[in-house]
Enzyme design. Structure first.
Site, mmCIF file in Angstrom:
data_model
loop_
_atom_site.group_PDB
_atom_site.id
_atom_site.type_symbol
_atom_site.label_atom_id
_atom_site.label_comp_id
_atom_site.label_asym_id
_atom_site.label_seq_id
_atom_site.Cartn_x
_atom_site.Cartn_y
_atom_site.Cartn_z
ATOM 1 N NE ARG A 29 -38.651 -38.581 1.958
ATOM 2 C CZ ARG A 29 -38.219 -37.410 1.523
ATOM 3 N NH1 ARG A 29 -36.948 -37.195 1.357
ATOM 4 N NH2 ARG A 29 -39.069 -36.462 1.246
ATOM 5 N NE ARG A 42 -33.831 -41.593 -7.521
ATOM 6 C CZ ARG A 42 -33.557 -40.776 -8.534
ATOM 7 N NH1 ARG A 42 -32.795 -41.187 -9.534
ATOM 8 N NH2 ARG A 42 -34.044 -39.555 -8.546
#
Ligand code: CP3
Length: 361
Positions: A29, A42
């Site tokens: 991640r 995002r």
């Protein structure tokens, strides 16, 4: 497709148990919410799936951690749950929530309806090709998929679970249906990972995040053989003619290392519960090992992070053996990095791994 030569092949060499000048490091991640630039992209994309489904955004966020830290590998920005999504289950991620599927698989009818369509994952294949080009040979690109068992958990539960009640109920009461679901996922995952390899992935990793919730018997009956069949179906040579290492990570898999070492994987990923020296003794350097710092250790002061990273490196020991052959260690966390991790800690970690591991040559 023509590819520029790889400038840093230390990760690939370690995964294949070849000589390396230092221990390579990447973090599960590594592109994610602990980075403000990730959160900004995002927000532009609107949602996690908006990010993952756009090859341009996926490329942008894959490269973000590499601009901050001298990591030795990039990992495709996507998610393991794209495969059930491409079987028609309808994946969504709510703000601040885990993944959810609109449909579940719990009986014959829903199993029959779940049909994998690789064409629906064109966006992932395109992202792999785009990231490989954008990397310009800086470091290798890792592709990935979820293991059949781990995907089955989400498909039966419809979301994450604390007790895996639904999926275990199905497994114990209808082992035939469980096997039918795993068979479908094996086929889908082979197609999916081979498409990533053809598009330019230079290593591939299978995430068996929930293998560790099974009994010994159930792990050996369901989860491990399904992962092994995936591994057996994967291409070994990439689009550039180079070897593509295969990595198998089972969270909680320390109990089954010897069995995992027989699957044909080149490297095994380990969570933080296992001592790397013990893991190495058990597998006798027949596979490389990847891991395994506890991600929560990154919340302690920098001196502690350094000391813990050194402990992990020292527990693996000198990669070169007395007879001159090499074992392989790729440094990683034992699971994904927490979104609350202070960024400076990551910089200190990468630097410590690179510096200390040179003293082990
Ligand atoms: O490692 C990387 O940087 C590559 C990207 C990657 C993601 N998910 C991005 C992601 C990888 C390799 C995964 C794998 C994945 N996804 C696993 C296996 C690894 C593991 O953690 O055991 C699993 C179980 C999933 C399923 C999944 N995806 C969950 C449970 C969640 C929610 C958890 C959370 O942190 O919110 C996701 C979402 C997800 N996948 C995020 C990222 C960066 C966070 C989503 C966001 O930006 O809101």
């Amino acid at each position: 497709m023509s590819y520029v030569p790889l400038k840093n092949d230390v990760f690939l060499r370690a995964a294949l148990r070849q000589a390396t000048p230092y221990t390579p490091v990447w973090l599960m991640r590594q592109a994610g919410r602990y980075l403000p630039e990730y959160k900004a992209t995002r927000a532009k994309a609107g949602s996690f799936m908006g990010l993952a489904k756009s090859p341009n955004y996926a490329t942008e966020v894959t490269l973000q951690p590499l601009e901050r830290f001298p990591l030795d590998a990039a990992i495709l920005f996507s998610d393991i749950l794209t495969v059930p999504d491409a079987m028609g289950l309808g994946l969504s991620f709510g703000e601040g929530e885990g993944p959810r599927f609109a449909k579940t698989v719990r009986d014959e009818a829903s199993l029959k309806e779940a049909v994998f369509d690789l064409n629906q994952l064109r966006y992932v294949v395109d992202a792999v090709a785009s990231i490989r080009q954008a990397l310009g040979g800086k470091v290798p690109l890792i592709g990935f998929a979820g293991s059949p068992w781990t995907l089955a958990c989400y498909m039966v539960e419809g979301k994450g679970s604390d007790d895996y009640r639904q999926v275990k109920t199905l497994m114990y009461s209808r082992p035939d249906l469980m096997q039918g679901l795993l068979d479908k996922l094996v086929d889908a995952t082979i197609q999916y990972l081979n498409a990533q390899i053809d598009a330019g992935a230079q290593a591939v990793m299978l995430f068996d995040s929930w293998g560790g919730v099974l009994s010994h018997d159930a792990y050996l009956r369901f989860a491990l053989p399904a992962s092994q069949r995936v591994l057996a179906g994967l291409k070994r040579i990439g689009a550039d003619g180079q070897r593509v290492p295969h990595i198998l990570f089972t969270k909680g898999g320390g109990l089954w290392l010897q069995e995992m070492a027989e699957t044909g994987a080149d490297m095994l990923g380990l969570d933080w519960t296992m001592d790397l020296g013990r893991a190495r003794a058990l597998t006798q350097d027949r596979v490389a090992l990847q891991g395994n710092l506890d991600p929560m250790c990154l919340f302690a002061p920098p001196a502690v992070v350094q000391a813990e990273a050194i402990k992990v490196l020292d527990s693996f020991g000198r990669p070169q053996r007395a007879d001159g052959s090499w074992g392989g260690h790729v440094f990683n966390l034992g699971h994904g990095i927490s979104q609350h991790t202070p960024i400076e800690q990551v910089a200190a970690l990468v630097e410590t791994v690179h510096n200390h591991s040179r003293t082990l040559r």
